[in-house]
Scaffold this motif. Structure first.
Motif, PDB file in Angstrom:
ATOM      1  N   PRO A   1       0.831  -1.212   0.000  1.00  0.00           N
ATOM      2  CA  PRO A   1       0.000   0.000   0.000  1.00  0.00           C
ATOM      3  C   PRO A   1       0.863   1.259   0.000  1.00  0.00           C
ATOM      4  O   PRO A   1       1.831   1.360   0.752  1.00  0.00           O
ATOM      5  CB  PRO A   1      -0.801  -0.127   1.297  1.00  0.00           C
ATOM      6  CG  PRO A   1      -0.784  -1.579   1.631  1.00  0.00           C
ATOM      7  CD  PRO A   1       0.549  -2.075   1.161  1.00  0.00           C
ATOM      8  N   LEU A   2       0.497   2.198  -0.869  1.00  0.00           N
ATOM      9  CA  LEU A   2       1.232   3.455  -0.980  1.00  0.00           C
ATOM     10  C   LEU A   2       0.417   4.648  -0.498  1.00  0.00           C
ATOM     11  O   LEU A   2       0.972   5.610   0.029  1.00  0.00           O
ATOM     12  CB  LEU A   2       1.639   3.694  -2.441  1.00  0.00           C
ATOM     13  CG  LEU A   2       2.428   2.587  -3.135  1.00  0.00           C
ATOM     14  CD1 LEU A   2       2.666   2.957  -4.585  1.00  0.00           C
ATOM     15  CD2 LEU A   2       3.738   2.325  -2.417  1.00  0.00           C
ATOM     16  N   MET A   3      -0.901   4.573  -0.711  1.00  0.00           N
ATOM     17  CA  MET A   3      -1.748   5.729  -0.430  1.00  0.00           C
ATOM     18  C   MET A   3      -3.153   5.235  -0.101  1.00  0.00           C
ATOM     19  O   MET A   3      -3.626   4.253  -0.679  1.00  0.00           O
ATOM     20  CB  MET A   3      -1.769   6.654  -1.655  1.00  0.00           C
ATOM     21  CG  MET A   3      -2.488   7.963  -1.480  1.00  0.00           C
ATOM     22  SD  MET A   3      -2.316   8.995  -2.981  1.00  0.00           S
ATOM     23  CE  MET A   3      -0.587   9.491  -2.853  1.00  0.00           C
ATOM     24  N   GLU A   4      -3.820   5.912   0.841  1.00  0.00           N
ATOM     25  CA  GLU A   4      -5.169   5.528   1.253  1.00  0.00           C
ATOM     26  C   GLU A   4      -6.132   6.671   0.952  1.00  0.00           C
ATOM     27  O   GLU A   4      -5.852   7.832   1.258  1.00  0.00           O
ATOM     28  CB  GLU A   4      -5.189   5.200   2.742  1.00  0.00           C
ATOM     29  CG  GLU A   4      -6.545   4.748   3.258  1.00  0.00           C
ATOM     30  CD  GLU A   4      -6.528   4.432   4.742  1.00  0.00           C
ATOM     31  OE1 GLU A   4      -7.614   4.343   5.334  1.00  0.00           O
ATOM     32  OE2 GLU A   4      -5.419   4.290   5.303  1.00  0.00           O
ATOM     33  N   LEU A   5      -7.283   6.320   0.356  1.00  0.00           N
ATOM     34  CA  LEU A   5      -8.304   7.301   0.008  1.00  0.00           C
ATOM     35  C   LEU A   5      -9.487   7.198   0.960  1.00  0.00           C
ATOM     36  O   LEU A   5      -9.712   6.158   1.583  1.00  0.00           O
ATOM     37  CB  LEU A   5      -8.789   7.080  -1.428  1.00  0.00           C
ATOM     38  CG  LEU A   5      -7.724   7.055  -2.524  1.00  0.00           C
ATOM     39  CD1 LEU A   5      -8.372   6.768  -3.867  1.00  0.00           C
ATOM     40  CD2 LEU A   5      -6.957   8.363  -2.571  1.00  0.00           C
ATOM     41  N   ALA A   6     -10.256   8.275   1.061  1.00  0.00           N
ATOM     42  CA  ALA A   6     -11.460   8.284   1.901  1.00  0.00           C
ATOM     43  C   ALA A   6     -12.529   7.411   1.252  1.00  0.00           C
ATOM     44  O   ALA A   6     -12.936   7.663   0.119  1.00  0.00           O
ATOM     45  CB  ALA A   6     -11.965   9.712   2.066  1.00  0.00           C
ATOM     46  N   CYS A   7     -12.999   6.381   1.974  1.00  0.00           N
ATOM     47  CA  CYS A   7     -13.954   5.426   1.400  1.00  0.00           C
ATOM     48  C   CYS A   7     -14.947   4.920   2.439  1.00  0.00           C
ATOM     49  O   CYS A   7     -15.341   3.751   2.398  1.00  0.00           O
ATOM     50  CB  CYS A   7     -13.210   4.239   0.793  1.00  0.00           C
ATOM     51  SG  CYS A   7     -12.403   4.592  -0.768  1.00  0.00           S
ATOM     52  N   ALA A   8     -15.374   5.759   3.380  1.00  0.00           N
ATOM     53  CA  ALA A   8     -16.284   5.298   4.434  1.00  0.00           C
ATOM     54  C   ALA A   8     -17.596   4.795   3.844  1.00  0.00           C
ATOM     55  O   ALA A   8     -18.155   3.790   4.301  1.00  0.00           O
ATOM     56  CB  ALA A   8     -16.540   6.431   5.424  1.00  0.00           C
ATOM     57  N   ASP A   9     -18.115   5.470   2.810  1.00  0.00           N
ATOM     58  CA  ASP A   9     -19.389   5.062   2.215  1.00  0.00           C
ATOM     59  C   ASP A   9     -19.276   3.697   1.546  1.00  0.00           C
ATOM     60  O   ASP A   9     -20.158   2.840   1.681  1.00  0.00           O
ATOM     61  CB  ASP A   9     -19.849   6.110   1.201  1.00  0.00           C
ATOM     62  CG  ASP A   9     -18.805   6.367   0.119  1.00  0.00           C
ATOM     63  OD1 ASP A   9     -17.603   6.158   0.390  1.00  0.00           O
ATOM     64  OD2 ASP A   9     -19.192   6.776  -0.997  1.00  0.00           O
ATOM     65  N   VAL A  10     -18.178   3.468   0.846  1.00  0.00           N
ATOM     66  CA  VAL A  10     -17.997   2.190   0.156  1.00  0.00           C
ATOM     67  C   VAL A  10     -17.830   1.060   1.166  1.00  0.00           C
ATOM     68  O   VAL A  10     -18.385  -0.031   0.997  1.00  0.00           O
ATOM     69  CB  VAL A  10     -16.778   2.252  -0.780  1.00  0.00           C
ATOM     70  CG1 VAL A  10     -16.561   0.916  -1.471  1.00  0.00           C
ATOM     71  CG2 VAL A  10     -16.970   3.345  -1.818  1.00  0.00           C
ATOM     72  N   ARG A  11     -17.089   1.314   2.223  1.00  0.00           N
ATOM     73  CA  ARG A  11     -16.880   0.265   3.228  1.00  0.00           C
ATOM     74  C   ARG A  11     -18.188  -0.087   3.933  1.00  0.00           C
ATOM     75  O   ARG A  11     -18.421  -1.254   4.272  1.00  0.00           O
ATOM     76  CB  ARG A  11     -15.823   0.715   4.232  1.00  0.00           C
ATOM     77  CG  ARG A  11     -14.419   0.766   3.641  1.00  0.00           C
ATOM     78  CD  ARG A  11     -13.364   0.900   4.721  1.00  0.00           C
ATOM     79  NE  ARG A  11     -12.025   0.798   4.154  1.00  0.00           N
ATOM     80  CZ  ARG A  11     -11.286   1.827   3.791  1.00  0.00           C
ATOM     81  NH1 ARG A  11     -11.757   3.057   3.943  1.00  0.00           N
ATOM     82  NH2 ARG A  11     -10.082   1.663   3.275  1.00  0.00           N
ATOM     83  N   ALA A  12     -19.063   0.903   4.172  1.00  0.00           N
ATOM     84  CA  ALA A  12     -20.354   0.622   4.800  1.00  0.00           C
ATOM     85  C   ALA A  12     -21.217  -0.241   3.880  1.00  0.00           C
ATOM     86  O   ALA A  12     -21.853  -1.213   4.330  1.00  0.00           O
ATOM     87  CB  ALA A  12     -21.065   1.931   5.128  1.00  0.00           C
ATOM     88  N   ARG A  13     -21.246   0.085   2.593  1.00  0.00           N
ATOM     89  CA  ARG A  13     -22.016  -0.726   1.646  1.00  0.00           C
ATOM     90  C   ARG A  13     -21.436  -2.130   1.531  1.00  0.00           C
ATOM     91  O   ARG A  13     -22.168  -3.112   1.391  1.00  0.00           O
ATOM     92  CB  ARG A  13     -22.045  -0.047   0.280  1.00  0.00           C
ATOM     93  CG  ARG A  13     -22.924   1.193   0.240  1.00  0.00           C
ATOM     94  CD  ARG A  13     -23.187   1.679  -1.169  1.00  0.00           C
ATOM     95  NE  ARG A  13     -22.004   2.230  -1.795  1.00  0.00           N
ATOM     96  CZ  ARG A  13     -21.383   1.715  -2.834  1.00  0.00           C
ATOM     97  NH1 ARG A  13     -21.828   0.590  -3.375  1.00  0.00           N
ATOM     98  NH2 ARG A  13     -20.318   2.292  -3.353  1.00  0.00           N
ATOM     99  N   ALA A  14     -20.129  -2.233   1.605  1.00  0.00           N
ATOM    100  CA  ALA A  14     -19.499  -3.550   1.522  1.00  0.00           C
ATOM    101  C   ALA A  14     -19.862  -4.408   2.729  1.00  0.00           C
ATOM    102  O   ALA A  14     -20.142  -5.605   2.593  1.00  0.00           O
ATOM    103  CB  ALA A  14     -17.984  -3.392   1.416  1.00  0.00           C
ATOM    104  N   ALA A  15     -19.877  -3.802   3.924  1.00  0.00           N
ATOM    105  CA  ALA A  15     -20.227  -4.559   5.128  1.00  0.00           C
ATOM    106  C   ALA A  15     -21.666  -5.066   5.052  1.00  0.00           C
ATOM    107  O   ALA A  15     -21.959  -6.218   5.407  1.00  0.00           O
ATOM    108  CB  ALA A  15     -20.033  -3.681   6.360  1.00  0.00           C
ATOM    109  N   ALA A  16     -22.591  -4.209   4.572  1.00  0.00           N
ATOM    110  CA  ALA A  16     -23.986  -4.630   4.442  1.00  0.00           C
ATOM    111  C   ALA A  16     -24.131  -5.737   3.405  1.00  0.00           C
ATOM    112  O   ALA A  16     -24.881  -6.704   3.607  1.00  0.00           O
ATOM    113  CB  ALA A  16     -24.853  -3.432   4.065  1.00  0.00           C
ATOM    114  N   ALA A  17     -23.428  -5.616   2.297  1.00  0.00           N
ATOM    115  CA  ALA A  17     -23.515  -6.634   1.247  1.00  0.00           C
ATOM    116  C   ALA A  17     -22.955  -7.966   1.723  1.00  0.00           C
ATOM    117  O   ALA A  17     -23.503  -9.034   1.414  1.00  0.00           O
ATOM    118  CB  ALA A  17     -22.768  -6.162   0.005  1.00  0.00           C
ATOM    119  N   ILE A  18     -21.888  -7.931   2.486  1.00  0.00           N
ATOM    120  CA  ILE A  18     -21.307  -9.172   3.008  1.00  0.00           C
ATOM    121  C   ILE A  18     -22.273  -9.845   3.977  1.00  0.00           C
ATOM    122  O   ILE A  18     -22.438 -11.075   3.972  1.00  0.00           O
ATOM    123  CB  ILE A  18     -19.955  -8.873   3.685  1.00  0.00           C
ATOM    124  CG1 ILE A  18     -18.917  -8.484   2.630  1.00  0.00           C
ATOM    125  CG2 ILE A  18     -19.468 -10.076   4.480  1.00  0.00           C
ATOM    126  CD1 ILE A  18     -17.614  -7.980   3.206  1.00  0.00           C
TER     127      ILE A  18
END
Length: 335
Positions: free
Chosen positions: A77-94
């Motif tokens: 990993p070199l750089m991290e982007l803001a992705c709170a919305d995507v991670r929330a949708r991913a948790a619900a989908a899982i």
């Protein structure tokens, strides 16, 4: 007067005697200088092109995980982007995918023994209630002739018997369904739902992976072009970082059209930096098949590109110069 006249003649004679030696010394000094068939300017570069990395999604940069000059491994990993919305949708989908998979397993496995036993108990209970309702109705009909039971009461008892009969039929059907297990189409439908929700979860999980910029190769971070708090600019293809493998350095020389025809693979070369007496040995390994713009890559955006050049790649025979991509050097090719 004669002594003064003789002195200049004597000095002239000494000069004539000394001239051959002086001439030889000058020739030796000149021959010590390298003699090249041609010289050209070049730039140091990695044998594999530097990678100008862009983010995969538009977002604010949260953290830069490396500094310029750091060595990195492929996948790091070199750089991290803001992705709170995507991670929330991913948790619900899982979570939905796991629930659907559990339902599919239950359908495929069939009901548990205790569930079948409970259904059988409900059937027995319904039979008992139906027997009692039918017995009450029969006794009431016997008493009807004596006038002790009204017609209204008889109707109530008959309705109760019919209700108990319906309850028994329902309980028996449920027991039969449990005993037979799920139908093939029910199993297929449950499995299809599990696959679909799993695919949705995988797709969203892939989106979360875009929140991390990773190194595509083993190499060195040459430049960090964007920092925490800045916008990634992915939709515009804006580079955020430059990475290159500096293990194998080469010099990319631009040969002018005047000398382009005379260059060939295998020619020996000396490479040096302006103002330095040190020379690095190398040889021509690759030649461009056509004239064109300079392709020796530099990180300087103002670098000019000359059309009338032929590019020659020169590999170092020994230890290369310091790995500074884009450093201007000079090349002398030996015939």
């Amino acid at each position: 007067m004669s002594s003064f006249a003789a002195e200049p003649r004597f000095m002239a004679l000494l000069a004539i005697v000394a001239l051959p030696g002086c001439s030889e010394a000058v020739a030796d000094q000149t021959s010590a200088e390298p003699r090249y068939k041609l010289t050209a300017t070049a730039r140091l570069d990695a044998a594999s092109e530097a990678r100008f990395l862009a983010a995969e999604r538009d977002a604010v940069i949260v953290r830069v995980l490396v500094d310029q000059g750091n060595k990195v491994a492929a996948g790091q990993p070199l750089m991290e982007l803001a992705c709170a919305d995507v991670r929330a949708r991913a948790a619900a989908a899982i979570a939905r995918a796991r629930e659907a998979a559990a339902d599919a397993r239950l359908v495929a496995a069939g009901p548990r023994k205790e569930i079948i036993a409970a259904a059988a108990a409900r059937v027995d209970e319904s039979k008992s209630k139906l027997h009692d309702a039918a017995d009450l109705l029969a006794r009431a009909e016997l008493l009807k002739t004596s006038g002790f039971v009204s017609a209204r009461r008889l109707n109530q008892l008959a309705n109760d018997r019919d209700s108990q009969a319906a309850a028994l039929a329902k309980a028996s059907a449920e027991l039969a369904a449990l005993a037979n297990g799920a139908r093939p189409d029910e199993r297929v439908a449950a499995a299809a739902v599990a696959v679909a929700t799993g695919a949705d979860a995988s797709a969203i999980d892939a989106e979360t992976e875009k929140c991390i910029l990773r190194a595509p190769i083993d190499g060195t971070v040459l430049r960090v072009l964007k920092h925490a708090g800045e916008f990634s600019g992915a939709s515009m293809g804006t580079p955020v970082m430059v990475v290159a493998n500096l293990e194998n350095m080469i010099a990319k020389a631009e040969i002018t059209d005047r000398d382009a025809w005379s260059v060939r693979q295998g020619m020996g070369a000396d490479i040096w930096v302006d103002g330095s007496a040190q020379r690095w040995r190398g040889h021509v390994v690759t030649l461009s098949g056509q004239m064109g713009r300079k392709t020796a890559r530099s990180l300087d955006p103002s670098d000019r590109f000359d059309r009338d050049t032929r590019e020659a790649w020169i590999a170092f025979d020994g230890e290369p110069p310091p790995a500074v991509v884009g450093l201007r050097v000079y090349v002398g090719l030996r015939g």
